[in-house]
Design a protein around this motif. Structure first.
Motif, PDB file in Angstrom:
ATOM      1  N   SER A 334     -90.012 -53.672 -26.501  1.00  0.00           N
ATOM      2  CA  SER A 334     -90.389 -52.322 -26.931  1.00  0.00           C
ATOM      3  C   SER A 334     -89.885 -51.272 -25.953  1.00  0.00           C
ATOM      4  CB  SER A 334     -91.906 -52.205 -27.079  1.00  0.00           C
ATOM      5  OG  SER A 334     -92.378 -52.986 -28.155  1.00  0.00           O
ATOM      6  N   LEU A 335     -89.968 -51.591 -24.669  1.00  0.00           N
ATOM      7  CA  LEU A 335     -89.492 -50.658 -23.653  1.00  0.00           C
ATOM      8  C   LEU A 335     -87.972 -50.512 -23.735  1.00  0.00           C
ATOM      9  CD1 LEU A 335     -90.258 -48.842 -21.293  1.00  0.00           C
ATOM     10  CD2 LEU A 335     -90.092 -50.833 -19.790  1.00  0.00           C
ATOM     11  N   GLN A 336     -87.274 -51.614 -23.948  1.00  0.00           N
ATOM     12  CA  GLN A 336     -85.817 -51.548 -24.095  1.00  0.00           C
ATOM     13  C   GLN A 336     -85.427 -50.716 -25.314  1.00  0.00           C
ATOM     14  OE1 GLN A 336     -84.991 -55.748 -24.268  1.00  0.00           O
ATOM     15  NE2 GLN A 336     -84.572 -55.913 -22.065  1.00  0.00           N
ATOM     16  N   LEU A 337     -86.195 -50.841 -26.387  1.00  0.00           N
ATOM     17  CA  LEU A 337     -85.920 -50.061 -27.591  1.00  0.00           C
ATOM     18  C   LEU A 337     -86.138 -48.571 -27.329  1.00  0.00           C
ATOM     19  CD1 LEU A 337     -85.276 -49.633 -30.520  1.00  0.00           C
ATOM     20  CD2 LEU A 337     -87.535 -50.533 -31.126  1.00  0.00           C
ATOM     21  N   ALA A 338     -87.205 -48.237 -26.600  1.00  0.00           N
ATOM     22  CA  ALA A 338     -87.462 -46.840 -26.260  1.00  0.00           C
ATOM     23  C   ALA A 338     -86.304 -46.259 -25.451  1.00  0.00           C
ATOM     24  CB  ALA A 338     -88.766 -46.715 -25.487  1.00  0.00           C
ATOM     25  N   ARG A 339     -85.799 -47.046 -24.522  1.00  0.00           N
ATOM     26  CA  ARG A 339     -84.681 -46.565 -23.708  1.00  0.00           C
ATOM     27  C   ARG A 339     -83.442 -46.326 -24.555  1.00  0.00           C
ATOM     28  NH1 ARG A 339     -80.097 -47.760 -21.264  1.00  0.00           N
ATOM     29  NH2 ARG A 339     -79.687 -46.908 -19.164  1.00  0.00           N
ATOM     30  N   ARG A 340     -83.161 -47.228 -25.493  1.00  0.00           N
ATOM     31  CA  ARG A 340     -81.971 -47.069 -26.326  1.00  0.00           C
ATOM     32  C   ARG A 340     -82.091 -45.838 -27.228  1.00  0.00           C
ATOM     33  NH1 ARG A 340     -77.849 -48.258 -24.331  1.00  0.00           N
ATOM     34  NH2 ARG A 340     -76.922 -47.922 -26.386  1.00  0.00           N
ATOM     35  N   VAL A 341     -83.289 -45.548 -27.700  1.00  0.00           N
ATOM     36  CA  VAL A 341     -83.495 -44.346 -28.509  1.00  0.00           C
ATOM     37  C   VAL A 341     -83.219 -43.097 -27.676  1.00  0.00           C
ATOM     38  CG1 VAL A 341     -85.248 -42.956 -29.698  1.00  0.00           C
ATOM     39  CG2 VAL A 341     -85.089 -45.412 -30.134  1.00  0.00           C
ATOM     40  N   LEU A 342     -83.667 -43.118 -26.416  1.00  0.00           N
ATOM     41  CA  LEU A 342     -83.414 -41.972 -25.543  1.00  0.00           C
ATOM     42  C   LEU A 342     -81.924 -41.838 -25.230  1.00  0.00           C
ATOM     43  CD1 LEU A 342     -86.401 -42.201 -23.032  1.00  0.00           C
ATOM     44  CD2 LEU A 342     -86.067 -40.542 -24.870  1.00  0.00           C
ATOM     45  N   VAL A 343     -81.253 -42.952 -24.990  1.00  0.00           N
ATOM     46  CA  VAL A 343     -79.824 -42.912 -24.693  1.00  0.00           C
ATOM     47  C   VAL A 343     -79.039 -42.405 -25.907  1.00  0.00           C
ATOM     48  CG1 VAL A 343     -77.803 -44.351 -24.212  1.00  0.00           C
ATOM     49  CG2 VAL A 343     -79.910 -44.695 -22.918  1.00  0.00           C
ATOM     50  N   ALA A 344     -79.531 -42.712 -27.119  1.00  0.00           N
ATOM     51  CA  ALA A 344     -78.853 -42.262 -28.343  1.00  0.00           C
ATOM     52  C   ALA A 344     -78.875 -40.750 -28.481  1.00  0.00           C
ATOM     53  CB  ALA A 344     -79.487 -42.919 -29.564  1.00  0.00           C
ATOM     54  N   ASP A 345     -79.789 -40.091 -27.751  1.00  0.00           N
ATOM     55  CA  ASP A 345     -79.852 -38.626 -27.713  1.00  0.00           C
ATOM     56  C   ASP A 345     -79.984 -38.041 -29.121  1.00  0.00           C
ATOM     57  OD1 ASP A 345     -79.967 -36.161 -26.538  1.00  0.00           O
ATOM     58  OD2 ASP A 345     -77.812 -35.937 -26.268  1.00  0.00           O
ATOM     59  N   LEU A 346     -81.000 -38.498 -29.845  1.00  0.00           N
ATOM     60  CA  LEU A 346     -81.244 -38.022 -31.204  1.00  0.00           C
ATOM     61  C   LEU A 346     -81.895 -36.643 -31.135  1.00  0.00           C
ATOM     62  CD1 LEU A 346     -82.699 -41.363 -32.603  1.00  0.00           C
ATOM     63  CD2 LEU A 346     -80.335 -40.563 -32.673  1.00  0.00           C
ATOM     64  N   PRO A 347     -81.282 -35.610 -31.709  1.00  0.00           N
ATOM     65  CA  PRO A 347     -81.763 -34.242 -31.503  1.00  0.00           C
ATOM     66  C   PRO A 347     -83.128 -33.953 -32.101  1.00  0.00           C
ATOM     67  CG  PRO A 347     -80.018 -34.289 -33.159  1.00  0.00           C
ATOM     68  CD  PRO A 347     -80.064 -35.658 -32.550  1.00  0.00           C
ATOM     69  N   ASP A 348     -83.533 -34.708 -33.143  1.00  0.00           N
ATOM     70  CA  ASP A 348     -84.802 -34.424 -33.811  1.00  0.00           C
ATOM     71  C   ASP A 348     -85.897 -35.424 -33.460  1.00  0.00           C
ATOM     72  OD1 ASP A 348     -83.847 -32.170 -35.122  1.00  0.00           O
ATOM     73  OD2 ASP A 348     -83.048 -33.341 -36.788  1.00  0.00           O
ATOM     74  N   VAL A 349     -85.693 -36.195 -32.402  1.00  0.00           N
ATOM     75  CA  VAL A 349     -86.671 -37.226 -32.023  1.00  0.00           C
ATOM     76  C   VAL A 349     -87.213 -36.942 -30.626  1.00  0.00           C
ATOM     77  CG1 VAL A 349     -87.046 -39.686 -31.587  1.00  0.00           C
ATOM     78  CG2 VAL A 349     -85.547 -38.958 -33.470  1.00  0.00           C
ATOM     79  N   THR A 350     -88.530 -36.938 -30.513  1.00  0.00           N
ATOM     80  CA  THR A 350     -89.211 -36.774 -29.225  1.00  0.00           C
ATOM     81  C   THR A 350     -90.073 -38.007 -28.961  1.00  0.00           C
ATOM     82  OG1 THR A 350     -89.356 -34.374 -29.574  1.00  0.00           O
ATOM     83  CG2 THR A 350     -90.792 -35.319 -27.894  1.00  0.00           C
ATOM     84  N   ILE A 351     -90.090 -38.458 -27.721  1.00  0.00           N
ATOM     85  CA  ILE A 351     -90.972 -39.561 -27.321  1.00  0.00           C
ATOM     86  C   ILE A 351     -91.969 -39.032 -26.294  1.00  0.00           C
ATOM     87  CG2 ILE A 351     -91.125 -41.773 -26.104  1.00  0.00           C
ATOM     88  CD1 ILE A 351     -88.490 -42.574 -27.313  1.00  0.00           C
ATOM     89  N   ILE A 352     -93.243 -39.313 -26.519  1.00  0.00           N
ATOM     90  CA  ILE A 352     -94.293 -38.969 -25.559  1.00  0.00           C
ATOM     91  C   ILE A 352     -95.035 -40.250 -25.208  1.00  0.00           C
ATOM     92  CG2 ILE A 352     -96.373 -37.615 -25.114  1.00  0.00           C
ATOM     93  CD1 ILE A 352     -95.456 -35.614 -27.203  1.00  0.00           C
ATOM     94  N   GLY A 353     -95.073 -40.590 -23.939  1.00  0.00           N
ATOM     95  CA  GLY A 353     -95.734 -41.813 -23.508  1.00  0.00           C
ATOM     96  C   GLY A 353     -96.844 -41.538 -22.506  1.00  0.00           C
ATOM     97  N   THR A 354     -97.848 -42.390 -22.510  1.00  0.00           N
ATOM     98  CA  THR A 354     -98.902 -42.322 -21.497  1.00  0.00           C
ATOM     99  C   THR A 354     -98.950 -43.656 -20.769  1.00  0.00           C
ATOM    100  OG1 THR A 354    -100.737 -43.211 -22.849  1.00  0.00           O
ATOM    101  CG2 THR A 354    -100.243 -40.849 -23.055  1.00  0.00           C
ATOM    102  N   TYR A 355     -99.332 -43.605 -19.494  1.00  0.00           N
ATOM    103  CA  TYR A 355     -99.478 -44.848 -18.741  1.00  0.00           C
ATOM    104  C   TYR A 355    -100.384 -44.620 -17.533  1.00  0.00           C
ATOM    105  CZ  TYR A 355     -96.049 -42.976 -15.378  1.00  0.00           C
ATOM    106  OH  TYR A 355     -95.393 -42.202 -14.454  1.00  0.00           O
ATOM    107  N   ARG A 356    -100.988 -45.697 -17.087  1.00  0.00           N
ATOM    108  CA  ARG A 356    -101.825 -45.658 -15.881  1.00  0.00           C
ATOM    109  C   ARG A 356    -100.934 -45.903 -14.674  1.00  0.00           C
ATOM    110  NH1 ARG A 356    -106.742 -49.698 -17.740  1.00  0.00           N
ATOM    111  NH2 ARG A 356    -107.569 -48.407 -19.462  1.00  0.00           N
ATOM    112  N   ASP A 357    -100.739 -44.898 -13.856  1.00  0.00           N
ATOM    113  CA  ASP A 357     -99.933 -45.111 -12.653  1.00  0.00           C
ATOM    114  C   ASP A 357    -100.657 -46.009 -11.664  1.00  0.00           C
ATOM    115  OD1 ASP A 357    -101.860 -43.225 -12.096  1.00  0.00           O
ATOM    116  OD2 ASP A 357    -100.470 -41.705 -11.345  1.00  0.00           O
ATOM    117  N   THR A 358    -101.988 -46.122 -11.798  1.00  0.00           N
ATOM    118  CA  THR A 358    -102.752 -47.006 -10.917  1.00  0.00           C
ATOM    119  C   THR A 358    -102.478 -48.474 -11.217  1.00  0.00           C
ATOM    120  OG1 THR A 358    -104.602 -46.827 -12.470  1.00  0.00           O
ATOM    121  CG2 THR A 358    -104.622 -45.360 -10.559  1.00  0.00           C
TER     122      THR A 358
END
Length: 493
Positions: A334-358
């Motif tokens: 899933s993380l690899q897929l998220a990265r590929r979507v970002l690399v594709a630079d799709l102009p109408d797609v936004t990704i918002i993620g949350t995570y515990r840095d702890t």
């Protein structure tokens, strides 16, 4: 170009001034965005519309169609009143007069707007001629119009348009909508800045970090709602440590999108892409007739095929925001897929993620991914801290429905000191104090709470669960440190 809202006076009367002000602001925002997207300029607002100018005929026609599509989408969102826009477009030499523009083309555009029907775009035929093949929107001749104040009849065309395909349902994902309930305090400046910079396309991916209960999902839910109201689809995928199946958050996010996509939009996808999407979202099988042979390939090749299919899908669904919640539990695929979507630079797609840095350490797969994301453009990271004292006061005031008196302010200070402003702890502690009778709500005022505040059992269990993951040695250090106080030197302990 001139545009205005049909029946705006009746609409205002029906909604009432307070609700109408909000409605009109959202409607006009979409018009102004359509103008700005083709480098046009809004000359002035007209109360229920705008006057705009453009540097090209094709740009003006693109903006006119975008206005109709975006306002149509806005009017069909949940809890938003539908309305119709009419648009008139002309072309020719005009002159500036201060902040205004004058000339017969201005008069012609205004008259064409008045002559247009609900949801209609009328343009002088000369606009069509000069736009040439730079305009891909179909146009139909509607004859000569005799326009007030213009001596000769004007050849007019109607610019055809169709509603934009909707990426998702009209509703915010249920869990995000539920997360918006209750007080939202201490983050007004941040949420405003994140929304404004999203609108201006300064970021296309946002990662929100913080300890458990700090309000990551609450912040993202508030932001997602603002994004959703603009007509952008919002989909949600949640990462779960007990369901660490490859692509699980993507399956959850894409299932409602694929199940409700118009059939004509699904038909734009290549058969082999549909096949991989059916593998990802099995419920899609009932909606498509696959005539492609399933290839037997290794796991990495299959992953690449799924990535290509998801990217192809996201290219055609229109504006959509994907929320990936609790990414500290995300699986590698899933993380690899998220990265590929970002690399594709799709102009109408936004990704918002949350995570515990702890929950991250140098060897966590998300740690490496976040470092890698820094090399991409348009990536934003935000780390949340606890609410400050004034925000806890506001939290209690919103819960009570009034400004706090002296006893209420004393309680707020005690709650802040005990919780360090963690919103989850603040809410749970208040509920615990009320249930136990330590504080009471008398005559619409909080009373009590002067004694030292104890954490409720539920929160003790949450903390204990987190401590068990730290190991025996670390727990022994924390036990000694707990006697010292909230601040200590690790070396001394």
């Amino acid at each position: 170009m001139f545009c205005d809202i049909v029946g705006s006076t009746e609409l205002r009367h029906r909604l009432g001034d307070a609700r109408a002000d909000t409605w009109f602001a959202g409607f006009l925002d979409r018009i102004e965005e359509a103008v700005a997207d083709v480098d046009g300029v809004v000359v002035k607002g007209l109360g229920d519309g705008v006057m705009a100018v453009f540097t090209s005929a094709g740009g003006a026609l693109d903006a006119a169609v975008a206005m109709q599509q975006r306002t149509h989408t806005y009017g069909h969102l949940a809890d938003v009143e539908p309305a119709n826009l009419r648009v008139g477009v002309s072309i020719g030499d005009i002159a500036t007069a201060g902040d205004d523009w004058n000339g017969m083309p201005v008069v012609m555009a205004a008259r064409l707007c008045t002559a247009a029907g609900p949801g209609e775009i009328l343009a002088a035929d000369m606009v069509r001629v000069l736009a040439g093949n730079r305009c891909t929107h179909p146009m139909s001749p509607v004859g000569e119009y005799k326009l007030k104040g213009i001596e000769d009849p004007v050849d007019v065309v109607r610019v055809e348009w169709a509603p934009a395909h909707q990426a998702t349902t009209n509703e915010l994902p249920a869990s995000l909508d539920a997360a918006r309930r209750g007080p939202f305090v201490g983050r007004a400046v941040l949420i405003g800045e994140l929304y404004d910079t999203w609108k201006s396309k300064e970021w296309r991916a946002l990662f929100v970090a913080g300890e458990p209960g700090i309000g990551k999902t609450r912040l993202v839910a508030e932001l997602a709602n603002r994004v959703h109201v603009t007509g952008c689809g919002v989909i949600l995928g949640r990462c779960d440590p007990d369901l660490a199946v490859s692509y699980r958050p993507w399956t959850e996010a894409l299932e409602p999108l694929l199940n409700e996509m118009p059939a004509e939009l699904l038909a734009e996808l290549a058969p082999h892409h549909l096949g991989e999407l059916c593998r990802l979202v099995p419920s899609l099988v009932s909606r498509v007739d696959l005539q492609v042979q399933d290839l037997v390939v290794d796991a990495d090749t299959r992953h690449a095929m799924i990535v290509d299919a998801v990217v192809a899908l996201l290219r055609i669904v229109g504006p959509v925001t994907l929320v990936l919640d609790d990414m500290h539990w995300i699986d590698q695929r899933s993380l690899q897929l998220a990265r590929r979507v970002l690399v594709a630079d799709l102009p109408d797609v936004t990704i918002i993620g949350t995570y515990r840095d702890t929950d991250l350490d140098p060897f966590h797969l998300l740690t490496a991914a976040l470092a890698d994301f820094r090399r991409l453009d348009g990536i934003r990271r935000v780390a949340l801290d606890g609410l400050d004292g004034s925000a806890v006061v506001e939290y209690l005031a919103q819960s009570a429905g009034h400004a706090l008196d002296f006893d209420g302010l004393t309680l707020a200070r005690a709650v802040h000191a005990r919780t360090s402003g963690n919103p989850l702890f603040v809410g749970e502690l208040l509920r615990h104090l009320a249930d136990s009778g330590a504080i009471t709500f008398v005559d619409e005022r909080w009373t009590g709470g002067a004694e030292p505040l104890e954490l409720p059992e539920g929160l003790r269990e949450v903390i204990a669960r987190r401590l068990t993951s730290l190991g025996a040695h670390t727990n022994q250090i924390l036990q000694v440190a707990a006697v010292v106080g909230p601040s200590f030197d690790v070396g001394v302990v």
